[in-house]
Write a protein that holds these residues in place. Structure first.
Motif, PDB file in Angstrom:
ATOM      1  N   ASP A   1       0.837  -1.196   0.000  1.00  0.00           N
ATOM      2  CA  ASP A   1       0.000   0.000   0.000  1.00  0.00           C
ATOM      3  C   ASP A   1       0.869   1.242   0.000  1.00  0.00           C
ATOM      4  O   ASP A   1       1.946   1.259   0.605  1.00  0.00           O
ATOM      5  CB  ASP A   1      -0.893   0.020   1.245  1.00  0.00           C
ATOM      6  CG  ASP A   1      -1.897  -1.118   1.261  1.00  0.00           C
ATOM      7  OD1 ASP A   1      -2.408  -1.468   0.188  1.00  0.00           O
ATOM      8  OD2 ASP A   1      -2.161  -1.656   2.352  1.00  0.00           O
ATOM      9  N   SER A   2       0.368   2.306  -0.636  1.00  0.00           N
ATOM     10  CA  SER A   2       1.067   3.582  -0.570  1.00  0.00           C
ATOM     11  C   SER A   2       0.886   4.158   0.842  1.00  0.00           C
ATOM     12  O   SER A   2       0.066   3.668   1.626  1.00  0.00           O
ATOM     13  CB  SER A   2       0.517   4.555  -1.615  1.00  0.00           C
ATOM     14  OG  SER A   2      -0.830   4.882  -1.322  1.00  0.00           O
ATOM     15  N   ARG A   3       1.634   5.178   1.129  1.00  0.00           N
ATOM     16  CA  ARG A   3       1.610   5.756   2.471  1.00  0.00           C
ATOM     17  C   ARG A   3       0.195   6.168   2.891  1.00  0.00           C
ATOM     18  O   ARG A   3      -0.220   5.945   4.015  1.00  0.00           O
ATOM     19  CB  ARG A   3       2.542   6.960   2.528  1.00  0.00           C
ATOM     20  CG  ARG A   3       2.787   7.452   3.925  1.00  0.00           C
ATOM     21  CD  ARG A   3       3.799   8.552   3.994  1.00  0.00           C
ATOM     22  NE  ARG A   3       4.718   8.559   2.855  1.00  0.00           N
ATOM     23  CZ  ARG A   3       5.449   9.586   2.498  1.00  0.00           C
ATOM     24  NH1 ARG A   3       5.376  10.701   3.177  1.00  0.00           N
ATOM     25  NH2 ARG A   3       6.255   9.528   1.473  1.00  0.00           N
ATOM     26  N   ASN A   4      -0.552   6.769   1.981  1.00  0.00           N
ATOM     27  CA  ASN A   4      -1.900   7.218   2.336  1.00  0.00           C
ATOM     28  C   ASN A   4      -2.981   6.198   1.977  1.00  0.00           C
ATOM     29  O   ASN A   4      -4.156   6.446   2.200  1.00  0.00           O
ATOM     30  CB  ASN A   4      -2.208   8.578   1.699  1.00  0.00           C
ATOM     31  CG  ASN A   4      -2.230   8.522   0.188  1.00  0.00           C
ATOM     32  OD1 ASN A   4      -2.160   7.445  -0.405  1.00  0.00           O
ATOM     33  ND2 ASN A   4      -2.320   9.666  -0.458  1.00  0.00           N
ATOM     34  N   GLY A   5      -2.596   5.063   1.403  1.00  0.00           N
ATOM     35  CA  GLY A   5      -3.542   3.993   1.101  1.00  0.00           C
ATOM     36  C   GLY A   5      -4.344   4.177  -0.169  1.00  0.00           C
ATOM     37  O   GLY A   5      -5.206   3.367  -0.486  1.00  0.00           O
TER      38      GLY A   5
END
Length: 91
Positions: A53-57
């Motif tokens: 997942d990316s940092r902010n989802g």
């Protein structure tokens, strides 16, 4: 790399060839990747698929490993994946 050098050639079949897909997070991206891989690389090992997942989802990076059979197969996979609005990049 200088202009006179060519990129390394891939010898086919190439086992454990990684394909990384970046796209919008969610089940739709997973379903798309599995559908395209089953069409072009039947029998690929879904258990080896990794998801980050990316940092902010908002985004996810999926990596799958296939046995690459040839350049036409890899091109078809890339084209089918990149056609979806869910997909942002295929490497």
């Amino acid at each position: 790399m200088s202009e006179s050098q060519e990129p390394p050639k891939i010898e086919f079949p190439c086992p454990d060839y990684p394909i990384k897909i970046l796209g919008d997070a969610g089940p739709g991206l997973h379903e798309l990747v599995i559908e395209v891989m089953e069409q072009h690389a039947p029998g690929f090992d879904q258990a080896r698929m990794t998801v980050r997942d990316s940092r902010n989802g908002r985004y996810q990076s999926l990596t799958v490993w296939i046995t690459a059979e040839g350049e036409s197969q890899l091109k078809a996979i890339h084209e089918d994946l990149i056609q979806s609005k869910l997909t942002k990049m295929v490497m």
